[in-house]
Design a protein around this motif. Sequence first.
Motif, short mmCIF file in Angstrom:
data_model
loop_
_atom_site.label_atom_id
_atom_site.label_comp_id
_atom_site.label_asym_id
_atom_site.label_seq_id
_atom_site.Cartn_x
_atom_site.Cartn_y
_atom_site.Cartn_z
N ILE A 378 0.88 -1.16 0.00
CA ILE A 378 0.00 0.00 0.00
C ILE A 378 0.92 1.21 0.00
O ILE A 378 1.54 1.54 1.02
N VAL A 379 1.04 1.85 -1.16
CA VAL A 379 2.04 2.88 -1.39
C VAL A 379 1.39 4.25 -1.46
O VAL A 379 0.56 4.51 -2.34
N GLY A 380 1.74 5.13 -0.53
CA GLY A 380 1.27 6.50 -0.55
C GLY A 380 2.37 7.43 -1.03
O GLY A 380 3.52 7.32 -0.58
N LEU A 381 2.03 8.33 -1.97
CA LEU A 381 3.02 9.27 -2.50
C LEU A 381 2.46 10.68 -2.48
O LEU A 381 1.28 10.89 -2.78
N THR A 382 3.33 11.63 -2.18
CA THR A 382 2.96 13.04 -2.22
C THR A 382 4.25 13.85 -2.32
O THR A 382 5.36 13.30 -2.25
N ALA A 383 4.10 15.16 -2.50
CA ALA A 383 5.28 16.02 -2.51
C ALA A 383 5.92 16.02 -1.12
O ALA A 383 5.21 15.92 -0.11
N PRO A 384 7.25 16.09 -1.04
CA PRO A 384 7.92 16.05 0.27
C PRO A 384 7.34 17.04 1.28
O PRO A 384 7.17 16.70 2.46
N ALA A 385 7.01 18.24 0.83
CA ALA A 385 6.47 19.24 1.75
C ALA A 385 5.08 18.91 2.26
O ALA A 385 4.61 19.49 3.24
N SER A 386 4.40 17.96 1.58
CA SER A 386 3.02 17.62 1.95
C SER A 386 2.90 16.35 2.76
O SER A 386 1.80 15.95 3.14
N LEU A 387 4.02 15.67 3.00
CA LEU A 387 3.93 14.37 3.67
C LEU A 387 3.28 14.49 5.05
O LEU A 387 2.46 13.64 5.43
N SER A 388 3.61 15.53 5.77
CA SER A 388 3.01 15.68 7.09
C SER A 388 1.49 15.82 7.02
O SER A 388 0.78 15.43 7.95
N SER A 389 1.00 16.36 5.91
CA SER A 389 -0.45 16.54 5.74
C SER A 389 -1.15 15.24 5.39
O SER A 389 -2.33 15.06 5.71
N TYR A 390 -0.43 14.33 4.72
CA TYR A 390 -1.07 13.11 4.23
C TYR A 390 -0.62 11.83 4.92
O TYR A 390 -1.17 10.75 4.66
N ALA A 391 0.37 11.91 5.80
CA ALA A 391 0.90 10.71 6.44
C ALA A 391 -0.19 9.95 7.20
O ALA A 391 -0.27 8.71 7.13
N ASN A 392 -1.03 10.68 7.93
CA ASN A 392 -2.09 10.00 8.67
C ASN A 392 -3.10 9.33 7.74
O ASN A 392 -3.63 8.25 8.06
N THR A 393 -3.36 9.95 6.60
CA THR A 393 -4.27 9.35 5.61
C THR A 393 -3.67 8.06 5.04
O THR A 393 -4.33 7.02 4.95
N PHE A 394 -2.38 8.13 4.68
CA PHE A 394 -1.70 6.94 4.15
C PHE A 394 -1.72 5.81 5.18
O PHE A 394 -2.06 4.66 4.86
N SER A 395 -1.38 6.15 6.42
CA SER A 395 -1.35 5.13 7.47
C SER A 395 -2.74 4.60 7.77
O SER A 395 -2.93 3.40 8.02
N GLY A 396 -3.74 5.49 7.72
CA GLY A 396 -5.11 5.07 8.01
C GLY A 396 -5.64 4.04 7.03
O GLY A 396 -6.33 3.10 7.42
N VAL A 397 -5.29 4.23 5.77
CA VAL A 397 -5.70 3.25 4.76
C VAL A 397 -5.06 1.90 5.04
O VAL A 397 -5.71 0.85 5.04
N ALA A 398 -3.75 1.91 5.30
CA ALA A 398 -3.05 0.65 5.57
C ALA A 398 -3.55 0.00 6.85
O ALA A 398 -3.77 -1.22 6.90
N GLN A 399 -3.76 0.81 7.90
CA GLN A 399 -4.24 0.26 9.17
C GLN A 399 -5.67 -0.30 9.03
O GLN A 399 -6.09 -1.13 9.83
N GLY A 400 -6.39 0.15 8.01
CA GLY A 400 -7.75 -0.34 7.79
C GLY A 400 -7.82 -1.61 6.96
O GLY A 400 -8.91 -2.17 6.76
N PHE A 401 -6.67 -2.07 6.45
CA PHE A 401 -6.64 -3.33 5.70
C PHE A 401 -6.97 -4.46 6.67
O PHE A 401 -6.29 -4.65 7.67
N SER A 402 -8.01 -5.22 6.37
CA SER A 402 -8.44 -6.26 7.31
C SER A 402 -9.12 -7.40 6.57
O SER A 402 -9.45 -7.30 5.39
N ARG A 403 -9.34 -8.48 7.30
CA ARG A 403 -9.99 -9.67 6.74
C ARG A 403 -11.45 -9.37 6.45
O ARG A 403 -12.16 -8.75 7.25
#
Length: 468
Positions: A378-403
């Motif tokens: 599960i690969v999240g990409l954004t501009a370096p300056a925007s990572l802090s804005s989208y990191a929680n979104t990227f992690s939230g998608v991955a953390q929501g991966f479930s059976r």
Amino acid sequence: MNFSPVRLGAALVLLGSLASATPTSRTDQGPEPDPQVLAQFGLYNNPTLQRLIDTKGQQMNKVSDRPGNYGFTIVDSPIINAFATPDGHVYFTRGIMAHFNNEAQFAGVLGHELGHITAKHGQSQQRRSTVAGIGLLLGSIVAPKLAQSIGGIAQQGLGVLFLKYGRDDERESDQLGVKYSTKIGYDASYMADFFQTLQRSEQAGGGSSTPTFLSSHPNSADRYATVKKLAAQAKQNAGGQQLNVGRDSYLRMLEGLPYGEDPRQGFVEGGVFYHPDLKFRMPIPSGWKSQNSPTQFQMAEPNGKAIIALVPASGGSLDAAAQALAKAVGLQSANAQRTTINGFPAVVMQGQQADQQGQAGAAVLAHVIQDGSNYYGIVGLTAPASLSSYANTFSGVAQGFSRLTDANKLNRQSAKIRIKAATGNQTLAQALSASGVPTNRHEELAILNGMQRTDRLPKGMLFKTISQ
């Protein structure tokens, strides 16, 4: 998204049944289809329909103006479309196969697409560089620099081109479609009738059946009349030869054809991506666009500032899969750590890509999740300056991966075309109601049948309906 563990290693092709991915039903006629086309659409594995397009395509090839080593393939997409690629291959979607109502319509469009090849329209279009991507989110929604930054993973399947043809090319291909289909014994006037089906479907809009054929094949108000006139002339030149329509024979070949999206390959509902065959679910960020294909599942922030792609990671272990994914993404000096996500072993990696000039590229936050012998990135990409804005979104998608355990989602099946015979002198609408089709879908099914709802069906006349 058509995931298959068998195919994970070869070309970063994702997930699905081996039957839909491997061309076991193809005959040895013509070259194999382009892997990039199959990565985008998937192969529709139907020996009967594949035999039809192989046989009729090669018959036309022999009587064409420029016989060659051409291939003919049906791909697994619900969109109504047919296209020819400059390498000499004609592709029909199962969506367009569903909307033909006789062999003559099929043959006319087949001749039209072969005409684009024999007249070298695609090659001239390539020289003029009037090309467009096949419709993945990348490049159309996502900012171009970010789209480029995802590299080899998301670019799988982007090499195929939809060519925009001008009116002169279309007119010539219409003429060749009439010529070739008549030469192999079909009444080409039905090709014109199919243009009306396309127009009605486009006007109806909505759903996955909306045709893209007309967007890459510009239509004109007089096209129907012109093709009818060309067909009448061709019929006259045939010298009294009985030309075939093949309505019943064609309809019987459609029995059981999947109609619309195939949920077994993954579907979106209520902001969640479900994959019944692989038994997982994954959330989609609120308001983000998403698109599923055999190679990956993509999500894009509406303004193109970030993307998330669910892609394959191959390897004999979780660590090996993480290393392979990092290499494929072009991740430089990534920080990696082990974790667990909803019971699945996982690795989290964060870093930056290096672009082709060796400069810093997109910021990446990637998760690799192990489910038995399958590894998902599960690969999240954004501009370096925007990572802090989208990191929680990227992690939230991955953390929501479930059976996936919901039986309603696990057992979801695609609708299928069923061929029935009219029981008496009834209208199409009456026949559809008797077959359990709700009133609000009667116009959709009338278009599918190439008829009006008020058309009367004599007893025994075949028509299409749909059911699970």
